[in-house]
Scaffold this motif. Structure first.
Motif, mmCIF file in Angstrom:
data_model
loop_
_atom_site.group_PDB
_atom_site.id
_atom_site.type_symbol
_atom_site.label_atom_id
_atom_site.label_comp_id
_atom_site.label_asym_id
_atom_site.label_seq_id
_atom_site.Cartn_x
_atom_site.Cartn_y
_atom_site.Cartn_z
ATOM 1 N N ASP A 535 0.815 -1.176 -0.169
ATOM 2 C CA ASP A 535 -0.007 0.037 0.112
ATOM 3 C C ASP A 535 0.862 1.238 0.018
ATOM 4 O OD1 ASP A 535 -1.928 1.993 0.154
ATOM 5 O OD2 ASP A 535 -2.500 1.570 2.198
ATOM 6 N N ALA A 536 0.822 1.847 -1.110
ATOM 7 C CA ALA A 536 1.602 3.235 -1.380
ATOM 8 C C ALA A 536 1.350 4.301 -0.392
ATOM 9 C CB ALA A 536 1.666 3.965 -2.649
ATOM 10 N N SER A 537 0.152 4.295 0.218
ATOM 11 C CA SER A 537 -0.430 5.313 0.995
ATOM 12 C C SER A 537 -0.108 5.131 2.353
ATOM 13 C CB SER A 537 -1.740 5.540 1.055
ATOM 14 O OG SER A 537 -2.562 4.269 1.622
ATOM 15 N N SER A 538 0.639 3.798 2.930
ATOM 16 C CA SER A 538 0.748 3.525 4.216
ATOM 17 C C SER A 538 2.375 3.965 4.586
ATOM 18 C CB SER A 538 0.633 1.831 4.291
ATOM 19 O OG SER A 538 1.341 1.448 5.420
ATOM 20 N N PRO A 539 2.225 4.499 5.903
ATOM 21 C CA PRO A 539 3.703 4.713 6.182
ATOM 22 C C PRO A 539 4.843 3.815 6.214
ATOM 23 C CG PRO A 539 2.097 4.936 7.968
ATOM 24 C CD PRO A 539 1.503 4.451 6.879
ATOM 25 N N THR A 540 4.260 2.607 6.257
ATOM 26 C CA THR A 540 5.268 1.464 6.655
ATOM 27 C C THR A 540 5.112 0.444 5.346
ATOM 28 O OG1 THR A 540 3.704 0.056 7.637
ATOM 29 C CG2 THR A 540 4.827 1.344 9.008
ATOM 30 N N SER A 541 6.108 -0.291 5.182
ATOM 31 C CA SER A 541 5.904 -1.261 4.246
ATOM 32 C C SER A 541 5.620 -2.556 4.115
ATOM 33 C CB SER A 541 7.577 -1.355 3.501
ATOM 34 O OG SER A 541 8.415 -1.817 4.607
ATOM 35 N N SER A 542 4.881 -2.839 5.478
ATOM 36 C CA SER A 542 4.228 -3.939 5.850
ATOM 37 C C SER A 542 2.680 -4.101 5.590
ATOM 38 C CB SER A 542 4.707 -4.117 7.243
ATOM 39 O OG SER A 542 4.146 -3.437 8.195
ATOM 40 N N ILE A 543 2.372 -3.191 5.063
ATOM 41 C CA ILE A 543 0.760 -3.124 5.069
ATOM 42 C C ILE A 543 0.385 -3.234 3.185
ATOM 43 C CG2 ILE A 543 -1.413 -1.772 5.178
ATOM 44 C CD1 ILE A 543 -0.242 -2.451 7.700
ATOM 45 N N TYR A 544 -0.284 -4.277 3.089
ATOM 46 C CA TYR A 544 -0.718 -4.593 1.814
ATOM 47 C C TYR A 544 -2.045 -4.358 1.309
ATOM 48 C CZ TYR A 544 3.875 -6.634 2.520
ATOM 49 O OH TYR A 544 5.224 -6.799 2.624
ATOM 50 N N VAL A 545 -2.552 -4.128 0.125
ATOM 51 C CA VAL A 545 -3.656 -4.045 -0.186
ATOM 52 C C VAL A 545 -4.056 -5.075 -1.460
ATOM 53 C CG1 VAL A 545 -4.122 -1.858 0.602
ATOM 54 C CG2 VAL A 545 -3.296 -2.110 -1.562
ATOM 55 N N ILE A 546 -5.154 -5.238 -1.871
ATOM 56 C CA ILE A 546 -5.587 -5.798 -3.259
ATOM 57 C C ILE A 546 -6.141 -4.844 -4.191
ATOM 58 C CG2 ILE A 546 -7.978 -6.794 -2.199
ATOM 59 C CD1 ILE A 546 -7.733 -8.856 -4.257
ATOM 60 N N HIS A 547 -5.647 -4.878 -5.559
ATOM 61 C CA HIS A 547 -6.194 -3.819 -6.422
ATOM 62 C C HIS A 547 -7.903 -3.763 -6.512
ATOM 63 C CE1 HIS A 547 -6.800 -1.469 -9.948
ATOM 64 N NE2 HIS A 547 -5.560 -1.050 -9.890
ATOM 65 N N GLU A 548 -8.426 -2.829 -6.489
ATOM 66 C CA GLU A 548 -9.779 -2.634 -6.428
ATOM 67 C C GLU A 548 -10.608 -3.520 -7.609
ATOM 68 O OE1 GLU A 548 -11.967 0.860 -5.571
ATOM 69 O OE2 GLU A 548 -10.712 1.318 -4.019
ATOM 70 N N LEU A 549 -9.789 -3.519 -8.687
ATOM 71 C CA LEU A 549 -10.482 -4.125 -9.957
ATOM 72 C C LEU A 549 -10.087 -5.649 -9.459
ATOM 73 C CD1 LEU A 549 -9.430 -2.227 -12.986
ATOM 74 C CD2 LEU A 549 -11.573 -2.264 -12.032
ATOM 75 N N MET A 550 -9.089 -6.063 -9.098
ATOM 76 C CA MET A 550 -8.728 -7.731 -8.828
ATOM 77 C C MET A 550 -9.724 -7.922 -7.534
ATOM 78 S SD MET A 550 -6.314 -8.287 -10.607
ATOM 79 C CE MET A 550 -5.690 -9.950 -10.044
ATOM 80 N N HIS A 551 -10.132 -7.041 -6.603
ATOM 81 C CA HIS A 551 -11.137 -7.305 -5.942
ATOM 82 C C HIS A 551 -12.449 -7.707 -6.408
ATOM 83 C CE1 HIS A 551 -13.912 -6.605 -2.472
ATOM 84 N NE2 HIS A 551 -12.925 -7.092 -1.526
ATOM 85 N N ASP A 552 -12.898 -6.874 -7.576
ATOM 86 C CA ASP A 552 -14.170 -7.110 -8.226
ATOM 87 C C ASP A 552 -14.159 -8.752 -8.886
ATOM 88 O OD1 ASP A 552 -15.928 -4.937 -8.263
ATOM 89 O OD2 ASP A 552 -14.458 -3.790 -8.872
ATOM 90 N N MET A 553 -13.040 -8.910 -9.392
ATOM 91 C CA MET A 553 -12.779 -10.241 -10.031
ATOM 92 C C MET A 553 -12.854 -11.269 -9.116
ATOM 93 S SD MET A 553 -10.356 -12.964 -10.463
ATOM 94 C CE MET A 553 -8.711 -12.309 -10.462
#
Length: 718
Positions: A535-553
């Motif tokens: 997650d580029a918006s997170s202050p640390t590099s240990s937080i992850y997200v799933i892309h919203e289009l991948m979430h839809d899939m």
């Protein structure tokens, strides 16, 4: 006389005493007889119970062996039902998945109760599986489904490789209609810069077509003849491997990677800089022999008769790489590094002697492929620039010739645009749905739907993204789909996510290894395949997200086993055999309708997001009575006032997240949950951990309380 009376009285008392002793001994004898009979009966019952456990244990082993090859069968069935649109397999597939899940549930429950023998005899459970012959029913169903689906697969795909990329995504050429495609000026400039293409070089006066005759020219002469004057710095490099620049354009499907590669390929600066420009569509078939042959045939414009890799590579070295080339390998998949067979290095080997400045440009969805070909440099594409995307969406929705804005539809379009995440293919997909009916009602209906709820054609965004799912091995598919339980944009902590996978039974057990270690391998695989990202918006590099289009899939694929409840209407849509459920605080949810979830007795995971304690606590009390198969329970952003006492019914519970609950005490039954592995009680105000904590030490790995890992009973100040 008195002496006679006294003697008579004594004799009478003695007789009474003997009568009393006789009666007592008789009663004791009867009691002993009853006790012995009871002990014999109890011993007989225990022997009979042990025989039943032994018999059922044998059936469970049969069930375990029956499951070994079914994940591969499910993989192939998913491929066939989707890629080939096989309706027969598609109809049987949910039933097969459901019975496989039933089998895993039964095996885990049996293991739990069997381990507690004889301290806590599970007569009710044993009676349930013996009286109904439950194991045999599941075995018969699985064998029947295996044979039926297996026969269909053998009949439909005999002698056909399981490759799907070109079936859903046809081979893409280097040509495109410039009038219908946005020109990515900045992105093209950046890629050309990374490929070290000179942008101020004057056009060459002559373009040479390579022929076999050109191989007679010395390598030194050919290189000197074609080196640009400003390339002296690059010419000083001595490493053969550095002579060919390799760059990957990576990103999820539908982001325009191929479009960008086409624009680079057809750019006038590329035409001036390279003697040869060759485009090869790879897909999931990175065959070194085929690619080498296509390279030669594209350059020499004649067919190569030989299929011998050695001969092909020799021809390539002698006649083609003597001049500067640009090779585009479009749509490279993970098979380039599978089985550790060095496919990439074998393909690259004859190109090491290429003229300085030659370049290979790949497009790929896989971060791992990008790192493989050049770990120090790649270009990540995240969609069109915002302004350009807005214009492109309008062109897709209204038509390329639209010249006036629509005051009614434009506000609705602005609500839709953020969901598309600057994906040009997503814009084309929504444009196709919106364009036929340019009226407010239709556009409003589309805007109120999730992308996965809209019907998609074969080459639309979600079917294209679904390729990334189908390419996953069986053990990663469920872990990826699990992420769709959480809302879009949910921030995943790696360790927490892995622990929830384990609790939900998604990590395969391994002999001599730890489940956590295997979970970290799974996580790394999903990260390499661009299905998760930092997650580029997170202050640390240990937080992850799933892309919203991948979430839809993921939502589209997982709707039968994974389900999200966002409001009251969703409660009527829950699949009968749902295994994993997420409840997001929304309109119309209350204590009464949430208690309806009690009928879904196969639930393994329940995650609640942002529900009020007044609604959630009584609903949870109802769940804990009947949903006894729950392995993972999460209250995220739910300030629950207390845990109901009947949580002790969740004997299989392995993961509990009460991290944002603020109660001060855990119920006594909590300490009987001997399957618990992870407890996250980060913000709880619990101050006392009783001695019963020691009863959990068998499996408990982490009990986190306000930043402290609890290791022993005691008092812990707030």
């Amino acid at each position: 006389m008195d002496l006679y009376l006294t003697a008579t009285s004594l004799v009478s008392d003695a007789n009474n005493w003997f009568d009393f002793l006789g009666t007592t001994f008789s009663a004791v004898s009867e009691l002993l007889s009853r006790w012995r009979h009871k002990q014999e009966r109890r011993h007989g019952e225990e022997e009979r119970r042990q025989l039943q456990w032994k018999e059922e244990d044998g059936k469970m082993k049969q069930l375990h062996y029956c499951l070994l090859d079914l994940p591969d069968l499910i993989n192939h069935a998913e491929w066939l039902s989707y890629i080939k649109d096989d309706k027969e397999v598609a109809k049987l597939l949910p039933e097969l998945k459901g019975r496989v899940n039933d089998a895993y549930d039964l095996l885990e429950e049996f293991s739990y109760h069997h381990q507690l023998q004889p301290e806590q005899p599970a007569d009710d459970f044993l009676k349930t599986i013996t009286d109904g012959n439950h194991v045999r029913e599941i075995l018969d169903d699985l064998n029947c489904l295996r044979n039926t689906i297996g026969c269909i697969i053998d009949r439909r795909t005999r002698a056909e490789p399981q490759q799907f990329g070109k079936l859903l995504r046809p081979a893409m050429s280097s040509f495109y209609d410039k009038s219908k495609v946005c020109t990515l000026h900045k992105e093209v400039d950046k890629v050309l810069e990374l490929l070290e293409v000179e942008t101020c070089c004057s056009p060459r006066t002559r373009k040479r077509r390579i022929t076999r005759k050109s191989t007679t020219i010395s390598k030194r002469a050919r290189r000197t003849d074609t080196l640009p004057c400003s390339a002296s710095a690059r010419a000083e490099r001595t490493s053969e491997e550095a002579s060919t620049i390799v760059l990957a354009i990576c990103g999820i499907g539908g982001m325009g990677k191929t479009t960008l590669a086409r624009q680079v390929f057809n750019d006038e600066r590329s035409k001036r800089n390279f003697d040869l420009r060759i485009w090869i569509s790879v897909s999931d078939d990175f065959n070194v022999r085929r690619l080498t042959k296509e390279f030669i045939q594209s350059a020499l414009e004649n067919l190569m008769q030989s299929d011998n890799l050695c001969s092909l590579q020799q021809t390539l070295t002698e006649s083609i790489v003597s001049l500067k080339f640009l090779l585009v390998l479009d749509d490279v998949w993970d098979d380039v590094y599978t089985n550790e067979d060095n496919r990439w290095h074998d393909f690259l080997e004859p190109l090491k002697s290429a003229q300085q400045g030659s370049a290979i440009l790949l497009t790929t969805r896989s971060q791992r492929v990008a790192d493989l070909v050049n770990g120090n440099m790649h270009f990540h594409l995240e969609g069109l620039p915002t302004t350009m995307f807005d214009e492109f969406f309008e062109a897709c929705a209204f038509g390329v010739d639209h010249c006036v804005t629509n005051p009614e539809l434009n506000p609705i379009g602005k609500r839709i645009i953020p969901q598309l995440k600057r994906s040009p293919l997503a814009a084309e997909t929504l444009g196709r749905i919106l364009k036929p009916m340019l009226d407010r009602e239709h556009w409003g209906w589309v805007a109120g739907r999730e992308l996965w709820e809209l019907k998609q054609e074969k080459y639309d965004i979600l079917p294209i993204l679904r390729l990334s799912y189908l390419y996953l091995p069986a053990h990663l598919r469920s872990c990826f789909l699990f992420c769709s339980m959480y809302p879009k944009g949910h921030q995943f902590d790696k360790d927490t996510l892995i622990n929830t996978w384990i609790a939900a039974g998604l990590i395969e057990s391994c002999k001599g290894g730890k489940l956590e270690s295997k979970g970290h391998q799974y996580f790394a695989e999903l990260l390499h395949r661009s299905l998760l990202h930092i997650d580029a918006s997170s202050p640390t590099s240990s937080i992850y997200v799933i892309h919203e289009l991948m979430h839809d899939m993921a939502k589209l694929v997982s709707e039968n086993e994974w389900f999200v409840v966002k409001d009251e209407t969703d409660l009527q849509k829950i699949p009968e055999d749902v295994r994993h459920l997420s409840i997001i605080g929304g309109t119309g949810l209350n204590e009464t309708n949430l208690q309806m979830l009690c009928k879904y007795k196969k639930l393994r995971s329940v995650v609640c997001h942002g529900l009020d304690s007044e609604i959630l606590t009584p609903a949870a009390k109802c769940w804990f009575e009947v949903l006894t198969k729950i392995r993972m329970l999460g209250f995220v952003s739910c300030k629950v006032n207390y845990l109901p006492e009947n949580i002790g019914n969740l004997k299989l519970l392995q993961y509990l997240n009460i991290g944002e609950c603020t109660f001060e005490e855990l119920p006594p039954s909590f300490w009987q949950l001997k399957s618990l592995r992870i407890v996250d009680a980060q913000k709880c105000r619990i101050q006392h951990i009783p001695e019963e904590f020691n009863q959990l030490r068998g499996k408990l790995q982490r009990f986190k309380l306000r930043g402290i890992i609890i290791r022993e009973p005691g008092n812990y100040a707030v």
